[in-house]
Write a protein that holds these residues in place. Structure first.
Motif, PDB file in Angstrom:
ATOM      1  N   ARG A 281      61.931 -15.433  39.633  1.00 20.34           N
ATOM      2  CA  ARG A 281      62.645 -14.790  38.534  1.00 20.34           C
ATOM      3  C   ARG A 281      62.956 -13.346  38.928  1.00 20.34           C
ATOM      4  NH1 ARG A 281      58.980 -16.446  33.214  1.00 20.34           N
ATOM      5  NH2 ARG A 281      59.233 -18.730  33.361  1.00 20.34           N
ATOM      6  N   ASP A 282      64.212 -12.961  38.831  1.00 23.71           N
ATOM      7  CA  ASP A 282      64.633 -11.585  39.105  1.00 23.71           C
ATOM      8  C   ASP A 282      64.128 -11.078  40.449  1.00 23.71           C
ATOM      9  OD1 ASP A 282      65.896 -11.444  36.585  1.00 23.71           O
ATOM     10  OD2 ASP A 282      64.006 -10.904  35.623  1.00 23.71           O
ATOM     11  N   GLY A 283      64.180 -11.963  41.451  1.00 18.58           N
ATOM     12  CA  GLY A 283      63.806 -11.566  42.799  1.00 18.58           C
ATOM     13  C   GLY A 283      62.320 -11.630  43.094  1.00 18.58           C
ATOM     14  N   GLN A 284      61.510 -11.957  42.100  1.00 24.47           N
ATOM     15  CA  GLN A 284      60.065 -12.067  42.308  1.00 24.47           C
ATOM     16  C   GLN A 284      59.668 -13.542  42.376  1.00 24.47           C
ATOM     17  OE1 GLN A 284      57.347  -9.827  42.792  1.00 24.47           O
ATOM     18  NE2 GLN A 284      56.490 -11.842  43.266  1.00 24.47           N
ATOM     19  N   PHE A 314      52.287  -8.845  36.410  1.00 20.55           N
ATOM     20  CA  PHE A 314      52.525  -8.118  37.652  1.00 20.55           C
ATOM     21  C   PHE A 314      53.985  -7.687  37.772  1.00 20.55           C
ATOM     22  CE2 PHE A 314      48.728 -10.559  38.423  1.00 20.55           C
ATOM     23  CZ  PHE A 314      47.940  -9.734  39.208  1.00 20.55           C
ATOM     24  N   THR A 315      54.184  -6.461  38.232  1.00 21.56           N
ATOM     25  CA  THR A 315      55.522  -5.953  38.527  1.00 21.56           C
ATOM     26  C   THR A 315      55.472  -5.196  39.845  1.00 21.56           C
ATOM     27  OG1 THR A 315      55.073  -3.962  37.217  1.00 21.56           O
ATOM     28  CG2 THR A 315      56.289  -5.743  36.136  1.00 21.56           C
ATOM     29  N   ARG A 316      56.529  -5.339  40.640  1.00 15.16           N
ATOM     30  CA  ARG A 316      56.579  -4.625  41.922  1.00 15.16           C
ATOM     31  C   ARG A 316      56.974  -3.179  41.664  1.00 15.16           C
ATOM     32  NH1 ARG A 316      55.938  -6.746  46.431  1.00 15.16           N
ATOM     33  NH2 ARG A 316      56.390  -8.821  45.619  1.00 15.16           N
ATOM     34  N   GLN A 317      56.147  -2.246  42.154  1.00 10.76           N
ATOM     35  CA  GLN A 317      56.379  -0.836  41.873  1.00 10.76           C
ATOM     36  C   GLN A 317      56.271  -0.018  43.151  1.00 10.76           C
ATOM     37  OE1 GLN A 317      55.585   0.959  38.464  1.00 10.76           O
ATOM     38  NE2 GLN A 317      55.560  -0.889  37.220  1.00 10.76           N
ATOM     39  N   GLU A 318      57.129   0.983  43.248  1.00 13.04           N
ATOM     40  CA  GLU A 318      57.090   1.931  44.351  1.00 13.04           C
ATOM     41  C   GLU A 318      56.144   3.067  43.978  1.00 13.04           C
ATOM     42  OE1 GLU A 318      60.303   5.039  45.680  1.00 13.04           O
ATOM     43  OE2 GLU A 318      60.810   3.091  46.593  1.00 13.04           O
ATOM     44  N   LEU A 353      52.683  -5.041  44.373  1.00 10.29           N
ATOM     45  CA  LEU A 353      52.784  -5.819  43.145  1.00 10.29           C
ATOM     46  C   LEU A 353      51.649  -5.331  42.251  1.00 10.29           C
ATOM     47  CD1 LEU A 353      54.700  -8.073  42.209  1.00 10.29           C
ATOM     48  CD2 LEU A 353      52.933  -9.712  42.814  1.00 10.29           C
ATOM     49  N   LEU A 354      51.995  -4.557  41.242  1.00  6.42           N
ATOM     50  CA  LEU A 354      51.009  -3.834  40.445  1.00  6.42           C
ATOM     51  C   LEU A 354      50.668  -4.610  39.181  1.00  6.42           C
ATOM     52  CD1 LEU A 354      49.525  -1.048  40.298  1.00  6.42           C
ATOM     53  CD2 LEU A 354      51.429  -0.270  38.898  1.00  6.42           C
ATOM     54  N   LYS A 355      49.380  -4.802  38.976  1.00  4.72           N
ATOM     55  CA  LYS A 355      48.923  -5.474  37.762  1.00  4.72           C
ATOM     56  C   LYS A 355      48.887  -4.488  36.604  1.00  4.72           C
ATOM     57  CE  LYS A 355      45.064  -8.237  35.974  1.00  4.72           C
ATOM     58  NZ  LYS A 355      43.732  -8.786  36.276  1.00  4.72           N
ATOM     59  N   SER A 356      49.304  -4.948  35.427  1.00  8.28           N
ATOM     60  CA  SER A 356      49.302  -4.098  34.247  1.00  8.28           C
ATOM     61  C   SER A 356      47.898  -3.542  34.000  1.00  8.28           C
ATOM     62  CB  SER A 356      49.757  -4.898  33.023  1.00  8.28           C
ATOM     63  OG  SER A 356      51.067  -5.366  33.195  1.00  8.28           O
ATOM     64  N   GLY A 357      47.832  -2.237  33.745  1.00 10.24           N
ATOM     65  CA  GLY A 357      46.558  -1.598  33.480  1.00 10.24           C
ATOM     66  C   GLY A 357      45.857  -1.077  34.712  1.00 10.24           C
ATOM     67  N   GLU A 358      46.450  -1.266  35.907  1.00 10.31           N
ATOM     68  CA  GLU A 358      45.792  -0.835  37.137  1.00 10.31           C
ATOM     69  C   GLU A 358      46.586   0.230  37.884  1.00 10.31           C
ATOM     70  OE1 GLU A 358      44.773  -4.145  39.616  1.00 10.31           O
ATOM     71  OE2 GLU A 358      42.962  -4.580  38.459  1.00 10.31           O
ATOM     72  N   GLN A 359      47.414   0.959  37.157  1.00  9.98           N
ATOM     73  CA  GLN A 359      48.266   1.940  37.823  1.00  9.98           C
ATOM     74  C   GLN A 359      47.475   3.091  38.451  1.00  9.98           C
ATOM     75  OE1 GLN A 359      48.720   0.823  34.759  1.00  9.98           O
ATOM     76  NE2 GLN A 359      48.527   2.477  33.249  1.00  9.98           N
ATOM     77  N   GLU A 360      46.227   3.296  38.020  1.00  9.32           N
ATOM     78  CA  GLU A 360      45.419   4.366  38.594  1.00  9.32           C
ATOM     79  C   GLU A 360      44.444   3.854  39.645  1.00  9.32           C
ATOM     80  OE1 GLU A 360      43.639   7.138  35.927  1.00  9.32           O
ATOM     81  OE2 GLU A 360      45.227   6.927  34.425  1.00  9.32           O
ATOM     82  N   GLU A 361      44.541   2.569  39.981  1.00  4.84           N
ATOM     83  CA  GLU A 361      43.590   1.975  40.914  1.00  4.84           C
ATOM     84  C   GLU A 361      44.096   1.959  42.355  1.00  4.84           C
ATOM     85  OE1 GLU A 361      40.675   1.266  39.891  1.00  4.84           O
ATOM     86  OE2 GLU A 361      41.072   1.461  37.744  1.00  4.84           O
TER      87      GLU A 361
END
Length: 453
Positions: A281-284, A314-318, A353-361
């Motif tokens: 979906r949407d490239g993922q 999960f969303t892919r984030q730079e 691929l970043l899991k929601s809630g783990e942006q500081e990990e």
């Protein structure tokens, strides 16, 4: 923006990144509110063994007893598909090439206990026809016919299967035939070199890695596996993957899943119900595997749970852009150059691929290569633009890490120089040397005088 701790010569530099913090938080809130049944902590999957993987990086997002070695049933055919694709790519066979079927393949096709499209001894079939019947309808006889075409005998093909599994780095496997049937189903035709009562064995992790290689090396395999039905010899046969959009029959609509386009179901009494699924979906794209599921329908429901978890959480984030400089550590000292310092930067973006809630990990670890520096920790001119002087690695610091199928966890990119620094001419080097000489004399004299007092 980043909290960086610098170390040179075996000492690493780390800094916390906060890029896209607010966006990640908003995405996480939306995902939880839209799907309250899924939590950050776990996924409830009833199958004996299961795994969920990012199809691009090989990152494992969830696993349950994924190292258990179990019979994969017809998921075995993913390896046969790979070897057929490889043989076509290497020019050993062609899609339009026609081949007859052996008595062995015909006997399997004529047996009503095995899925089959009804091969005829007096007819020849193209490689494409045989492959599509294998991939779409999980046909055992066409699988045998392809194995015999590629390797001469199924026994020789089994050797190729195990050799390719070793080459791919599959952690847990044993291939004894091309189809996934138990060898005792094959009667006296079980492949030479294998035990008459043996069965194929594979872990969910191995099945996921095999699917990873198949979908990345030969994405055209998904063009076939995504077809709900196949016209073969004046008959319509149906794909066993009930999650495909457009499957015939109202009773299958409940299993339809957006983005689903593969990959392979399996069932024997010994194996139970198995399924390697993949959806984009949407490239993922994600790859999921469930093994030893309770029923045909449960393997699809469990696959839905895994894929929903992937797409919703999960969303892919730079996390660090290419060419980004670091506060308080955006350059290195240079000796014997026209400039006494050079700016440094990352050659590529660092993303995950970043899991929601783990942006500081996550942290970014900088390592400057010891062999690029002199004993004083300086680069020596001349320095080229884009010269690699170290690496930057994305490091996960949280508690829920399952590793990666294909590489060490954490993306690594080069740290490079942003510009060139020419070597100073001989006159400037001489003046510099004279300056250093008198500086050393002066320093020595000062130390001596201090010693008098």
């Amino acid at each position: 923006m980043h909290n960086l701790r610098v170390e040179v010569e075996k000492v690493t530099q780390r800094f916390k990144t906060s890029i896209a913090l607010i966006m990640s938080l908003l995405i996480g809130i939306f995902a939880v509110s839209a799907n309250p049944g899924h939590t950050y902590a776990s996924v409830d999957v009833g199958a004996k063994s299961a795994i969920l993987v990012d199809a691009e990086s090989g990152k494992i997002l969830f696993e349950k007893e994924a190292d258990l070695t179990l019979p994969p049933a017809s998921m075995t055919k993913m390896m046969t598909e790979y070897l057929v694709m490889e043989a076509v790519e290497e020019g050993k066979i062609s899609w339009d090439q026609k081949t007859p079927v052996s008595q062995y393949a015909f006997d399997i096709s004529a047996n009503p206990e095995f899925s089959g499209v009804g091969l005829r001894l007096d007819e020849q079939y193209t490689v494409r026809e045989l492959y599509e019947a294998m991939a779409i309808n999980s046909d055992n006889a066409t699988t045998i016919a392809l194995a015999e075409l590629v390797a001469g005998t199924e026994g020789e093909f089994v050797k190729m299967m195990n050799a390719k599994a070793e080459e791919m780095g599959l952690p847990d496997y044993e291939f004894v035939n091309a189809t996934g049937l138990n060898n005792n189903h094959l009667g006296d035709n079980y492949p030479e070199g294998t035990d008459p009562d043996a069965t194929n064995m594979m872990s969910a992790k191995s099945a996921a890695l095999l699917a990873y290689h198949l979908t990345n090396d030969y994405p055209e395999a998904l063009e076939v596996s995504s077809k709900p039905t196949l016209e073969f010899a004046d008959q319509t046969v149906t794909n066993w993957n009930w999650m495909l959009p457009g499957m015939p029959g109202q009773n299958l609509k409940q299993f339809e899943y957006e983005g689903m386009d593969g990959l392979k179901t399996g069932y024997t009494e010994l194996a139970g119900n198995t399924f390697t699924g993949t959806a984009e979906r949407d490239g993922q794209r994600f790859i999921s595997v469930v093994m030893k599921s309770e029923s045909r329908s449960s393997r699809f429901n469990q696959t839905r749970t895994l894929l929903d978890y992937g797409f919703n959480q999960f969303t892919r984030q730079e996390l660090l852009a290419a060419g980004e400089t670091v506060e308080d550590q955006d350059s290195l000292s240079v000796t014997k150059g026209k400039e006494d310092a050079v700016a440094i930067e990352t050659s590529e973006a660092l993303s995950t691929l970043l899991k929601s809630g783990e942006q500081e990990e996550y942290e970014v670890e900088f390592v400057i290569s010891e062999d690029q520096l002199n004993e004083d920790g300086e680069l020596v001119a001349p320095v080229e633009k884009g010269q690699k002087i170290g690496t930057a690695k994305l490091v996960y610091t949280g508690d829920e890490s399952y590793g990666n199928l294909v590489k060490e966890e954490g993306q690594t990119v080069d740290i490079v120089t942003s510009e060139a620094v020419e070597k100073a001419n001989w006159f400037m080097l001489m003046l510099g040397g004279i300056g250093e000489f008198f500086s050393d004399i002066f320093t020595g004299a000062v130390d001596m005088v201090k010693g008098w007092f």
